[in-house]
Design a protein around this motif. Sequence first.
Motif, PDB file in Angstrom:
ATOM      1  N   ILE A  81       0.860  -1.188   0.000  1.00 51.90           N
ATOM      2  CA  ILE A  81       0.000   0.000   0.000  1.00 51.90           C
ATOM      3  C   ILE A  81       0.893   1.234   0.000  1.00 51.90           C
ATOM      4  CG2 ILE A  81      -1.779   1.283   1.236  1.00 51.90           C
ATOM      5  CD1 ILE A  81      -2.631  -1.395   2.519  1.00 51.90           C
ATOM      6  N   GLY A  82       0.964   1.912  -1.120  1.00 53.79           N
ATOM      7  CA  GLY A  82       1.729   3.155  -1.209  1.00 53.79           C
ATOM      8  C   GLY A  82       3.223   2.964  -1.093  1.00 53.79           C
ATOM      9  N   GLU A  83       3.884   4.050  -0.761  1.00 56.15           N
ATOM     10  CA  GLU A  83       5.335   4.087  -0.597  1.00 56.15           C
ATOM     11  C   GLU A  83       5.671   4.195   0.887  1.00 56.15           C
ATOM     12  OE1 GLU A  83       7.606   3.909  -3.111  1.00 56.15           O
ATOM     13  OE2 GLU A  83       5.919   3.600  -4.475  1.00 56.15           O
ATOM     14  N   PRO A  84       6.903   3.852   1.270  1.00 58.42           N
ATOM     15  CA  PRO A  84       7.295   4.037   2.667  1.00 58.42           C
ATOM     16  C   PRO A  84       7.139   5.492   3.108  1.00 58.42           C
ATOM     17  CG  PRO A  84       8.889   2.655   1.537  1.00 58.42           C
ATOM     18  CD  PRO A  84       7.959   3.200   0.480  1.00 58.42           C
ATOM     19  N   VAL A  85       6.686   5.668   4.348  1.00 57.76           N
ATOM     20  CA  VAL A  85       6.518   6.992   4.964  1.00 57.76           C
ATOM     21  C   VAL A  85       7.140   6.953   6.360  1.00 57.76           C
ATOM     22  CG1 VAL A  85       4.406   7.541   3.671  1.00 57.76           C
ATOM     23  CG2 VAL A  85       4.236   6.429   5.911  1.00 57.76           C
ATOM     24  N   THR A  86       7.207   8.111   6.979  1.00 58.90           N
ATOM     25  CA  THR A  86       7.720   8.191   8.339  1.00 58.90           C
ATOM     26  C   THR A  86       6.594   7.888   9.315  1.00 58.90           C
ATOM     27  OG1 THR A  86       9.334   9.845   7.683  1.00 58.90           O
ATOM     28  CG2 THR A  86       8.863   9.662  10.036  1.00 58.90           C
ATOM     29  N   GLY A  87       6.834   6.905  10.179  1.00 57.35           N
ATOM     30  CA  GLY A  87       5.852   6.515  11.182  1.00 57.35           C
ATOM     31  C   GLY A  87       6.288   6.915  12.574  1.00 57.35           C
ATOM     32  N   SER A  88       5.787   6.211  13.556  1.00 58.80           N
ATOM     33  CA  SER A  88       6.107   6.469  14.953  1.00 58.80           C
ATOM     34  C   SER A  88       7.607   6.313  15.196  1.00 58.80           C
ATOM     35  CB  SER A  88       5.326   5.477  15.824  1.00 58.80           C
ATOM     36  OG  SER A  88       5.576   5.690  17.179  1.00 58.80           O
ATOM     37  N   ASP A  89       8.124   7.098  16.120  1.00 58.42           N
ATOM     38  CA  ASP A  89       9.553   7.095  16.464  1.00 58.42           C
ATOM     39  C   ASP A  89      10.442   7.498  15.290  1.00 58.42           C
ATOM     40  OD1 ASP A  89       9.054   6.244  19.114  1.00 58.42           O
ATOM     41  OD2 ASP A  89       9.069   4.142  18.499  1.00 58.42           O
ATOM     42  N   GLY A  90       9.858   8.103  14.243  1.00 62.06           N
ATOM     43  CA  GLY A  90      10.634   8.538  13.093  1.00 62.06           C
ATOM     44  C   GLY A  90      11.114   7.404  12.203  1.00 62.06           C
ATOM     45  N   LYS A  91      10.595   6.198  12.416  1.00 63.73           N
ATOM     46  CA  LYS A  91      11.016   5.044  11.614  1.00 63.73           C
ATOM     47  C   LYS A  91      10.223   4.990  10.314  1.00 63.73           C
ATOM     48  CE  LYS A  91      12.532   2.276  15.501  1.00 63.73           C
ATOM     49  NZ  LYS A  91      12.404   1.002  16.206  1.00 63.73           N
ATOM     50  N   ARG A  92      10.857   4.469   9.281  1.00 63.17           N
ATOM     51  CA  ARG A  92      10.182   4.297   7.997  1.00 63.17           C
ATOM     52  C   ARG A  92       9.294   3.061   8.060  1.00 63.17           C
ATOM     53  NH1 ARG A  92      12.553   5.099   2.920  1.00 63.17           N
ATOM     54  NH2 ARG A  92      13.051   2.916   3.021  1.00 63.17           N
ATOM     55  N   ILE A  93       8.073   3.232   7.523  1.00 67.65           N
ATOM     56  CA  ILE A  93       7.090   2.148   7.548  1.00 67.65           C
ATOM     57  C   ILE A  93       6.405   2.023   6.193  1.00 67.65           C
ATOM     58  CG2 ILE A  93       6.649   2.474  10.015  1.00 67.65           C
ATOM     59  CD1 ILE A  93       3.911   3.785   9.124  1.00 67.65           C
ATOM     60  N   VAL A  94       5.800   0.875   5.970  1.00 67.44           N
ATOM     61  CA  VAL A  94       4.933   0.649   4.822  1.00 67.44           C
ATOM     62  C   VAL A  94       3.982  -0.485   5.195  1.00 67.44           C
ATOM     63  CG1 VAL A  94       6.344  -1.057   3.590  1.00 67.44           C
ATOM     64  CG2 VAL A  94       4.917   0.545   2.288  1.00 67.44           C
ATOM     65  N   PHE A  95       2.828  -0.523   4.533  1.00 70.78           N
ATOM     66  CA  PHE A  95       1.824  -1.538   4.839  1.00 70.78           C
ATOM     67  C   PHE A  95       1.652  -2.516   3.686  1.00 70.78           C
ATOM     68  CE2 PHE A  95       0.755   1.841   7.761  1.00 70.78           C
ATOM     69  CZ  PHE A  95       0.395   1.154   8.917  1.00 70.78           C
ATOM     70  N   ILE A  96       1.334  -3.758   4.039  1.00 69.45           N
ATOM     71  CA  ILE A  96       0.966  -4.803   3.074  1.00 69.45           C
ATOM     72  C   ILE A  96      -0.546  -4.952   3.158  1.00 69.45           C
ATOM     73  CG2 ILE A  96       1.172  -7.243   2.477  1.00 69.45           C
ATOM     74  CD1 ILE A  96       3.939  -7.187   3.867  1.00 69.45           C
ATOM     75  N   HIS A  97      -1.193  -4.940   2.013  1.00 67.68           N
ATOM     76  CA  HIS A  97      -2.657  -5.014   1.963  1.00 67.68           C
ATOM     77  C   HIS A  97      -3.151  -6.337   2.549  1.00 67.68           C
ATOM     78  CE1 HIS A  97      -6.748  -4.741   0.558  1.00 67.68           C
ATOM     79  NE2 HIS A  97      -6.504  -3.477   0.218  1.00 67.68           N
ATOM     80  N   PRO A  98      -4.233  -6.297   3.318  1.00 67.68           N
ATOM     81  CA  PRO A  98      -4.775  -7.532   3.899  1.00 67.68           C
ATOM     82  C   PRO A  98      -5.134  -8.601   2.860  1.00 67.68           C
ATOM     83  CG  PRO A  98      -5.835  -5.610   4.879  1.00 67.68           C
ATOM     84  CD  PRO A  98      -4.975  -5.106   3.755  1.00 67.68           C
TER      85      PRO A  98
END
Length: 135
Positions: free
Chosen positions: A101-118
Amino acid sequence: MLKKIDHIGVAVYSLKRASGLYENAFGLASEGIEDVPAQQVRVQKFAIGQTRIELLEPKNEDSPISKFLQKRGEGIHHLAYSVEHLEDVLAVLEKKGLEIIGEPVTGSDGKRIVFIHPKSANGVLIELVEEDTKS
C-alpha cells in the motif's frame, strides 16, 4: 526477513479512555503519546517485553484509523514486524506478488514504515517497520 513483532496497533476512539485498561487494569506504564502526521493519528505506546501495544486515535475524519473505526469499531488494526533494509524486503515481497500500500513513509519514532494489503496477507493488515541499522 522479519526480525520480530514490533507492535500491535489497536484502533481506539479515545486514548484517554482506552489507556485506562493498560495503565490501571494491567499495570503498564505509558511510554508517552506521539503525533504521527503521515498517518493522521495520535499514538500511545505500552511496552510488553520486546513488543509494544500502540493505541491509535484518529486526528481527523480523513485518517485511516477513523475510517477503520467507522467500519469496524475499536480493535486490532494491524500487526507490525521489524525488518532491516525496507527497500530490499519490499522488492522481494513484490516479486512474490504481495500488494504493497503506497510508498514508505515516516511513522512512529521517526522510523520508515509501509503496509501490506490484507488481501495479500490472509486478511491481516501488516506494517513493516525498518529497524534502526545505524547502531
